[in-house]
Design a protein around this motif. Sequence first.
Motif, PDB file in Angstrom:
ATOM      1  N   MET A  45       0.839  -1.185   0.000  1.00  0.00           N
ATOM      2  CA  MET A  45       0.000   0.000   0.000  1.00  0.00           C
ATOM      3  C   MET A  45       0.885   1.249   0.000  1.00  0.00           C
ATOM      4  SD  MET A  45      -2.898  -1.373   2.675  1.00  0.00           S
ATOM      5  CE  MET A  45      -4.109  -0.066   2.504  1.00  0.00           C
ATOM      6  N   ASN A  46       0.396   2.289  -0.653  1.00  0.00           N
ATOM      7  CA  ASN A  46       1.071   3.589  -0.672  1.00  0.00           C
ATOM      8  C   ASN A  46       2.495   3.528  -1.232  1.00  0.00           C
ATOM      9  OD1 ASN A  46      -1.248   4.730   0.565  1.00  0.00           O
ATOM     10  ND2 ASN A  46      -0.536   3.943   2.524  1.00  0.00           N
ATOM     11  N   VAL A  47       2.606   2.844  -2.361  1.00  0.00           N
ATOM     12  CA  VAL A  47       3.886   2.728  -3.051  1.00  0.00           C
ATOM     13  C   VAL A  47       4.038   3.927  -3.999  1.00  0.00           C
ATOM     14  CG1 VAL A  47       5.162   1.295  -4.700  1.00  0.00           C
ATOM     15  CG2 VAL A  47       3.692   0.210  -3.001  1.00  0.00           C
ATOM     16  N   PRO A  48       5.221   4.557  -4.039  1.00  0.00           N
ATOM     17  CA  PRO A  48       5.395   5.675  -4.966  1.00  0.00           C
ATOM     18  C   PRO A  48       5.230   5.214  -6.414  1.00  0.00           C
ATOM     19  CG  PRO A  48       7.252   5.507  -3.439  1.00  0.00           C
ATOM     20  CD  PRO A  48       6.421   4.278  -3.252  1.00  0.00           C
ATOM     21  N   SER A  49       4.534   6.003  -7.203  1.00  0.00           N
ATOM     22  CA  SER A  49       4.298   5.664  -8.598  1.00  0.00           C
ATOM     23  C   SER A  49       4.544   6.894  -9.454  1.00  0.00           C
ATOM     24  CB  SER A  49       2.850   5.189  -8.773  1.00  0.00           C
ATOM     25  OG  SER A  49       2.421   5.364 -10.110  1.00  0.00           O
ATOM     26  N   SER A  50       5.277   6.701 -10.549  1.00  0.00           N
ATOM     27  CA  SER A  50       5.544   7.851 -11.410  1.00  0.00           C
ATOM     28  C   SER A  50       4.272   8.279 -12.127  1.00  0.00           C
ATOM     29  CB  SER A  50       6.623   7.482 -12.430  1.00  0.00           C
ATOM     30  OG  SER A  50       6.260   6.292 -13.087  1.00  0.00           O
ATOM     31  N   LYS A  51       3.351   7.336 -12.275  1.00  0.00           N
ATOM     32  CA  LYS A  51       2.148   7.601 -13.049  1.00  0.00           C
ATOM     33  C   LYS A  51       1.044   8.278 -12.235  1.00  0.00           C
ATOM     34  CE  LYS A  51      -0.754   5.053 -16.278  1.00  0.00           C
ATOM     35  NZ  LYS A  51      -1.216   3.693 -16.538  1.00  0.00           N
ATOM     36  N   ILE A  52       0.788   7.771 -11.035  1.00  0.00           N
ATOM     37  CA  ILE A  52      -0.341   8.333 -10.285  1.00  0.00           C
ATOM     38  C   ILE A  52       0.038   8.838  -8.895  1.00  0.00           C
ATOM     39  CG2 ILE A  52      -2.126   7.062 -11.553  1.00  0.00           C
ATOM     40  CD1 ILE A  52      -2.322   5.132  -9.140  1.00  0.00           C
ATOM     41  N   GLY A  53       1.349   9.045  -8.642  1.00  0.00           N
ATOM     42  CA  GLY A  53       1.756   9.570  -7.340  1.00  0.00           C
ATOM     43  C   GLY A  53       1.989   8.475  -6.332  1.00  0.00           C
ATOM     44  N   ILE A  54       0.904   7.979  -5.758  1.00  0.00           N
ATOM     45  CA  ILE A  54       0.993   6.849  -4.834  1.00  0.00           C
ATOM     46  C   ILE A  54      -0.040   5.822  -5.270  1.00  0.00           C
ATOM     47  CG2 ILE A  54       0.947   6.137  -2.408  1.00  0.00           C
ATOM     48  CD1 ILE A  54       1.080   9.012  -1.590  1.00  0.00           C
ATOM     49  N   LYS A  55       0.310   4.561  -5.073  1.00  0.00           N
ATOM     50  CA  LYS A  55      -0.628   3.521  -5.499  1.00  0.00           C
ATOM     51  C   LYS A  55      -0.529   2.296  -4.592  1.00  0.00           C
ATOM     52  CE  LYS A  55       2.763   1.273  -8.488  1.00  0.00           C
ATOM     53  NZ  LYS A  55       3.146   0.810  -9.811  1.00  0.00           N
ATOM     54  N   ASP A  56      -1.482   1.411  -4.728  1.00  0.00           N
ATOM     55  CA  ASP A  56      -1.425   0.104  -4.083  1.00  0.00           C
ATOM     56  C   ASP A  56      -1.239  -0.952  -5.176  1.00  0.00           C
ATOM     57  OD1 ASP A  56      -2.034   1.454  -1.785  1.00  0.00           O
ATOM     58  OD2 ASP A  56      -3.851   0.324  -1.307  1.00  0.00           O
ATOM     59  N   ILE A  57      -0.660  -2.075  -4.796  1.00  0.00           N
ATOM     60  CA  ILE A  57      -0.485  -3.190  -5.740  1.00  0.00           C
ATOM     61  C   ILE A  57      -0.913  -4.493  -5.058  1.00  0.00           C
ATOM     62  CG2 ILE A  57       1.143  -4.441  -7.238  1.00  0.00           C
ATOM     63  CD1 ILE A  57       3.141  -2.198  -6.810  1.00  0.00           C
ATOM     64  N   VAL A  58      -1.574  -5.361  -5.803  1.00  0.00           N
ATOM     65  CA  VAL A  58      -1.925  -6.686  -5.283  1.00  0.00           C
ATOM     66  C   VAL A  58      -1.385  -7.732  -6.246  1.00  0.00           C
ATOM     67  CG1 VAL A  58      -3.833  -8.293  -4.828  1.00  0.00           C
ATOM     68  CG2 VAL A  58      -4.023  -5.915  -4.067  1.00  0.00           C
ATOM     69  N   LYS A  59      -0.735  -8.760  -5.711  1.00  0.00           N
ATOM     70  CA  LYS A  59      -0.241  -9.841  -6.555  1.00  0.00           C
ATOM     71  C   LYS A  59      -0.802 -11.174  -6.070  1.00  0.00           C
ATOM     72  CE  LYS A  59       3.954  -7.349  -7.605  1.00  0.00           C
ATOM     73  NZ  LYS A  59       5.363  -7.410  -8.000  1.00  0.00           N
ATOM     74  N   VAL A  60      -1.412 -11.898  -6.989  1.00  0.00           N
ATOM     75  CA  VAL A  60      -1.967 -13.199  -6.655  1.00  0.00           C
ATOM     76  C   VAL A  60      -1.225 -14.234  -7.478  1.00  0.00           C
ATOM     77  CG1 VAL A  60      -4.061 -14.607  -6.531  1.00  0.00           C
ATOM     78  CG2 VAL A  60      -4.226 -12.109  -6.300  1.00  0.00           C
ATOM     79  N   GLU A  61      -0.509 -15.108  -6.794  1.00  0.00           N
ATOM     80  CA  GLU A  61       0.324 -16.068  -7.521  1.00  0.00           C
ATOM     81  C   GLU A  61      -0.445 -17.313  -7.945  1.00  0.00           C
ATOM     82  OE1 GLU A  61       4.343 -16.753  -6.056  1.00  0.00           O
ATOM     83  OE2 GLU A  61       4.203 -14.868  -4.951  1.00  0.00           O
ATOM     84  N   ASN A  62      -0.030 -17.852  -9.079  1.00  0.00           N
ATOM     85  CA  ASN A  62      -0.562 -19.106  -9.611  1.00  0.00           C
ATOM     86  C   ASN A  62      -2.068 -19.077  -9.845  1.00  0.00           C
ATOM     87  OD1 ASN A  62       2.029 -20.234  -9.466  1.00  0.00           O
ATOM     88  ND2 ASN A  62       1.703 -20.670  -7.300  1.00  0.00           N
ATOM     89  N   ARG A  63      -2.590 -17.895 -10.075  1.00  0.00           N
ATOM     90  CA  ARG A  63      -4.011 -17.846 -10.380  1.00  0.00           C
ATOM     91  C   ARG A  63      -4.237 -16.774 -11.438  1.00  0.00           C
ATOM     92  NH1 ARG A  63      -8.483 -15.702  -6.123  1.00  0.00           N
ATOM     93  NH2 ARG A  63     -10.197 -15.431  -7.574  1.00  0.00           N
ATOM     94  N   VAL A  64      -4.837 -17.180 -12.537  1.00  0.00           N
ATOM     95  CA  VAL A  64      -5.227 -16.210 -13.547  1.00  0.00           C
ATOM     96  C   VAL A  64      -6.687 -15.882 -13.275  1.00  0.00           C
ATOM     97  CG1 VAL A  64      -5.553 -15.780 -16.010  1.00  0.00           C
ATOM     98  CG2 VAL A  64      -3.541 -17.014 -15.223  1.00  0.00           C
ATOM     99  N   ILE A  65      -6.913 -14.675 -12.849  1.00  0.00           N
ATOM    100  CA  ILE A  65      -8.269 -14.279 -12.473  1.00  0.00           C
ATOM    101  C   ILE A  65      -9.011 -13.852 -13.739  1.00  0.00           C
ATOM    102  CG2 ILE A  65      -9.604 -12.688 -11.023  1.00  0.00           C
ATOM    103  CD1 ILE A  65      -7.025 -12.467  -9.274  1.00  0.00           C
TER     104      ILE A  65
END
Length: 160
Positions: A45-65
Amino acid sequence: MDKGLLIQKIKDGTVIDHIPPGKALFVLKILGIDENTREIVSFAMNVPSSKIGIKDIVKVENRVIGEEELNKIALIGRDVTINIVQNYDVVKKFKVKLPSEVIGVVKCPNPSCISNTSEPVSYRFVVVDGRLKCHYCGKIISKDVEKWIVKEDVKREKIK
Ligand SMILES: [Zn+2]
């Protein structure tokens, strides 16, 4: 090099990027990810992003949603980007698109709506001008949609 790479690259799975800051938990909720989930799930959460300022990221392994499920994330952010990863390569990348109808994930704010009774009807909204309108009672949710997000299986359990 992506400055926001605080969490490891994944080999296979789904990366949900450019989530508005602080909203990652709602993404997990929309995807039905909870304590019973067996996949490896990491989020930042609250990761610096060049595109939108701050962002969150979620990674789900071994699953194509599925795309349909992922598109529900557009409820909380129209800039959310999906990366499908196979063997460390992004094989598909797309922006989420708000579906024309949202079934099951958002609860109607109207307490006397039939979808809030013990009747076996799922929550169901039609999207009108980017806003959600309850299929049953016509109630419109114009802001703070995340407040009404319920875990996907809440209503299903009720139906059983
Ligand atoms: Zn309603």
